[in-house]
Design a protein around this motif. Structure first.
Motif, PDB file in Angstrom:
ATOM      1  N   GLU A  26       1.809  -5.396   9.588  1.00 54.79           N
ATOM      2  CA  GLU A  26       1.689  -4.549  10.772  1.00 54.79           C
ATOM      3  C   GLU A  26       1.539  -5.416  12.012  1.00 54.79           C
ATOM      4  O   GLU A  26       2.354  -5.397  12.906  1.00 54.79           O
ATOM      5  CB  GLU A  26       0.502  -3.593  10.624  1.00 54.79           C
ATOM      6  CG  GLU A  26       0.232  -2.724  11.839  1.00 54.79           C
ATOM      7  CD  GLU A  26       1.370  -1.752  12.177  1.00 54.79           C
ATOM      8  OE1 GLU A  26       1.237  -1.028  13.173  1.00 54.79           O
ATOM      9  OE2 GLU A  26       2.398  -1.726  11.465  1.00 54.79           O
TER      10      GLU A  26
ATOM     11  N   ILE B  63       5.769   6.306   4.366  1.00 53.36           N
ATOM     12  CA  ILE B  63       4.508   7.038   4.257  1.00 53.36           C
ATOM     13  C   ILE B  63       4.747   8.549   4.213  1.00 53.36           C
ATOM     14  O   ILE B  63       5.627   9.073   4.898  1.00 53.36           O
ATOM     15  CB  ILE B  63       3.572   6.657   5.426  1.00 53.36           C
ATOM     16  CG1 ILE B  63       2.149   7.177   5.172  1.00 53.36           C
ATOM     17  CG2 ILE B  63       4.120   7.133   6.761  1.00 53.36           C
ATOM     18  CD1 ILE B  63       1.132   6.617   6.145  1.00 53.36           C
TER      19      ILE B  63
ATOM     20  N   TYR C 195      -4.005   8.483   8.302  1.00 53.20           N
ATOM     21  CA  TYR C 195      -3.963   7.241   9.080  1.00 53.20           C
ATOM     22  C   TYR C 195      -4.163   7.525  10.572  1.00 53.20           C
ATOM     23  O   TYR C 195      -4.900   6.797  11.251  1.00 53.20           O
ATOM     24  CB  TYR C 195      -2.629   6.540   8.841  1.00 53.20           C
ATOM     25  CG  TYR C 195      -2.423   5.315   9.700  1.00 53.20           C
ATOM     26  CD1 TYR C 195      -2.997   4.096   9.357  1.00 53.20           C
ATOM     27  CD2 TYR C 195      -1.655   5.380  10.857  1.00 53.20           C
ATOM     28  CE1 TYR C 195      -2.807   2.973  10.142  1.00 53.20           C
ATOM     29  CE2 TYR C 195      -1.452   4.262  11.649  1.00 53.20           C
ATOM     30  CZ  TYR C 195      -2.029   3.060  11.287  1.00 53.20           C
ATOM     31  OH  TYR C 195      -1.847   1.959  12.082  1.00 53.20           O
ATOM     32  N   ASP C 196      -3.532   8.561  11.084  1.00 52.74           N
ATOM     33  CA  ASP C 196      -3.647   8.887  12.509  1.00 52.74           C
ATOM     34  C   ASP C 196      -5.074   9.291  12.888  1.00 52.74           C
ATOM     35  O   ASP C 196      -5.443   9.200  14.062  1.00 52.74           O
ATOM     36  CB  ASP C 196      -2.675  10.015  12.877  1.00 52.74           C
ATOM     37  CG  ASP C 196      -1.219   9.550  12.889  1.00 52.74           C
ATOM     38  OD1 ASP C 196      -0.986   8.325  12.946  1.00 52.74           O
ATOM     39  OD2 ASP C 196      -0.324  10.413  12.823  1.00 52.74           O
TER      40      ASP C 196
ATOM     41  N   ASP D  69       9.884  -0.815   6.881  1.00 51.52           N
ATOM     42  CA  ASP D  69       8.780  -0.404   7.734  1.00 51.52           C
ATOM     43  C   ASP D  69       7.993   0.679   7.004  1.00 51.52           C
ATOM     44  O   ASP D  69       8.566   1.666   6.523  1.00 51.52           O
ATOM     45  CB  ASP D  69       9.349   0.141   9.050  1.00 51.52           C
ATOM     46  CG  ASP D  69       8.256   0.433  10.071  1.00 51.52           C
ATOM     47  OD1 ASP D  69       7.085   0.568   9.682  1.00 51.52           O
ATOM     48  OD2 ASP D  69       8.587   0.538  11.266  1.00 51.52           O
ATOM     49  N   TRP D  70       6.681   0.506   6.904  1.00 55.80           N
ATOM     50  CA  TRP D  70       5.863   1.473   6.171  1.00 55.80           C
ATOM     51  C   TRP D  70       5.962   2.875   6.770  1.00 55.80           C
ATOM     52  O   TRP D  70       5.751   3.877   6.090  1.00 55.80           O
ATOM     53  CB  TRP D  70       4.408   1.015   6.136  1.00 55.80           C
ATOM     54  CG  TRP D  70       3.744   0.890   7.486  1.00 55.80           C
ATOM     55  CD1 TRP D  70       3.710  -0.224   8.277  1.00 55.80           C
ATOM     56  CD2 TRP D  70       3.022   1.902   8.186  1.00 55.80           C
ATOM     57  NE1 TRP D  70       3.020   0.028   9.432  1.00 55.80           N
ATOM     58  CE2 TRP D  70       2.579   1.318   9.410  1.00 55.80           C
ATOM     59  CE3 TRP D  70       2.703   3.220   7.925  1.00 55.80           C
ATOM     60  CZ2 TRP D  70       1.836   2.033  10.345  1.00 55.80           C
ATOM     61  CZ3 TRP D  70       1.953   3.938   8.858  1.00 55.80           C
ATOM     62  CH2 TRP D  70       1.535   3.337  10.050  1.00 55.80           C
ATOM     63  N   ARG D  71       6.321   2.959   8.060  1.00 54.56           N
ATOM     64  CA  ARG D  71       6.428   4.275   8.704  1.00 54.56           C
ATOM     65  C   ARG D  71       7.580   5.105   8.144  1.00 54.56           C
ATOM     66  O   ARG D  71       7.587   6.328   8.294  1.00 54.56           O
ATOM     67  CB  ARG D  71       6.593   4.106  10.220  1.00 54.56           C
ATOM     68  CG  ARG D  71       5.367   3.511  10.906  1.00 54.56           C
ATOM     69  CD  ARG D  71       5.660   3.148  12.347  1.00 54.56           C
ATOM     70  NE  ARG D  71       4.508   2.573  13.016  1.00 54.56           N
ATOM     71  CZ  ARG D  71       4.158   1.299  12.897  1.00 54.56           C
ATOM     72  NH1 ARG D  71       4.871   0.484  12.145  1.00 54.56           N
ATOM     73  NH2 ARG D  71       3.087   0.843  13.531  1.00 54.56           N
ATOM     74  N   THR D  72       8.556   4.453   7.537  1.00 52.33           N
ATOM     75  CA  THR D  72       9.677   5.185   6.937  1.00 52.33           C
ATOM     76  C   THR D  72       9.376   5.611   5.511  1.00 52.33           C
ATOM     77  O   THR D  72      10.176   6.334   4.908  1.00 52.33           O
ATOM     78  CB  THR D  72      10.955   4.328   6.947  1.00 52.33           C
ATOM     79  OG1 THR D  72      10.788   3.219   6.040  1.00 52.33           O
ATOM     80  CG2 THR D  72      11.245   3.807   8.344  1.00 52.33           C
TER      81      THR D  72
ATOM     82  N   SER E 162       3.708  12.590   4.753  1.00 49.95           N
ATOM     83  CA  SER E 162       3.124  13.273   5.911  1.00 49.95           C
ATOM     84  C   SER E 162       1.612  13.399   5.768  1.00 49.95           C
ATOM     85  O   SER E 162       0.875  13.284   6.759  1.00 49.95           O
ATOM     86  CB  SER E 162       3.756  14.661   6.076  1.00 49.95           C
ATOM     87  OG  SER E 162       3.572  15.447   4.906  1.00 49.95           O
TER      88      SER E 162
ATOM     89  N   ARG F 229       0.138  10.018   6.541  1.00 48.15           N
ATOM     90  CA  ARG F 229       0.292   9.715   7.959  1.00 48.15           C
ATOM     91  C   ARG F 229      -0.790  10.430   8.763  1.00 48.15           C
ATOM     92  O   ARG F 229      -1.349   9.878   9.720  1.00 48.15           O
ATOM     93  CB  ARG F 229       1.681  10.140   8.450  1.00 48.15           C
ATOM     94  CG  ARG F 229       1.935   9.768   9.925  1.00 48.15           C
ATOM     95  CD  ARG F 229       1.890   8.264  10.092  1.00 48.15           C
ATOM     96  NE  ARG F 229       1.632   7.858  11.440  1.00 48.15           N
ATOM     97  CZ  ARG F 229       2.422   7.036  12.134  1.00 48.15           C
ATOM     98  NH1 ARG F 229       3.524   6.582  11.600  1.00 48.15           N
ATOM     99  NH2 ARG F 229       2.103   6.663  13.344  1.00 48.15           N
TER     100      ARG F 229
END
Length: 221
Positions: free
Chosen positions: A158, A51, A59-60, A46-49, A53, A56
């Motif tokens: 995604e 990326i 992206y947010d 999972d790219w979230r693990t 900070s 991130r």
């Protein structure tokens, strides 16, 4: 005093003992094969693990990047024909079936907004360069092959309308970038979207230099 157990209690004790014995003798299942083992196939985390900070945060704040960049592009002078880009600069242009085929692509970068405020260019439309999407053991990889700024990175699934790219930037005569998370000043995050028949874009929010939003248009070569 000797206690007598009813048959139902004795049966429950026997079942529990059998379960404990089975757990003690049954080996654990083997771990999944590594990515480079034949037959393992391309399995992405999972790219979230992965990326960082900083990325991130970029992206947010993607929607804010779109908003500010388009405001600046509409009111400030620019370079190139922005009107010719069509749906490329429409934030809501994403379509289903995002996964692009592997192969060679023509690509051009459009920079929107200015980190220099009102004194900078509101947009810059560049000419076409060479890019490629290839299937690797770790999944699809995007690479910009020519030009002075050459991003590359892996594309992570995604949903049906977007993929996430985590990559890095090579500049000038540097060798192709092939790492992520090693140099924060070169790391980047982007969203891949399909915006037409055989037409895609990468959306890069808050690049480190010049603009507030970069778009890379992709069409098969």
């Amino acid at each position: 005093m000797l206690r007598l157990f009813r048959p139902s209690v004795l049966g429950a004790i026997a079942i529990a003992a059998a379960v404990v014995s089975a757990c003690a003798t049954t080996p654990s299942p083997p771990p999944p094969p590594p990515l480079d083992e034949p037959g393992a196939g391309p399995v992405l985390r999972d790219w979230r693990t992965i990326i960082t900070s900083g990325d991130r945060d970029r992206y947010d704040r993607l929607d804010a990047a779109w908003s500010l960049a388009l405001q600046q592009a509409r009111r400030q002078r620019g370079s190139g024909d922005l009107a010719s880009t069509g749906e490329l600069i429409d934030p809501d242009a994403a379509r289903p079936s995002v996964i692009p085929p592997a192969g060679d692509y023509r690509c051009r970068t459009v920079k929107l907004g200015s980190q220099g405020g009102e004194d900078g260019l509101g947009y810059v439309v560049y000419s076409w360069f060479a890019c490629r999407i290839e299937q690797t053991p770790n999944g699809l990889k995007f690479s910009k092959l020519t030009g002075s700024q050459r991003p590359s990175g892996l594309l992570f699934p995604e949903n049906d309308r977007s993929m996430i790219l985590l990559g890095s930037m090579a500049l000038a005569d540097e060798p192709p970038a092939n790492s992520y998370g090693q140099r924060p000043d070169r790391d980047l995050v982007a969203v891949l979207e399909r915006i037409g028949e055989r037409r895609w874009r990468l959306v890069l929010p808050w690049p480190l230099n010049e603009s507030n939003l970069d778009l890379i248009e992709l069409v098969p070569a």
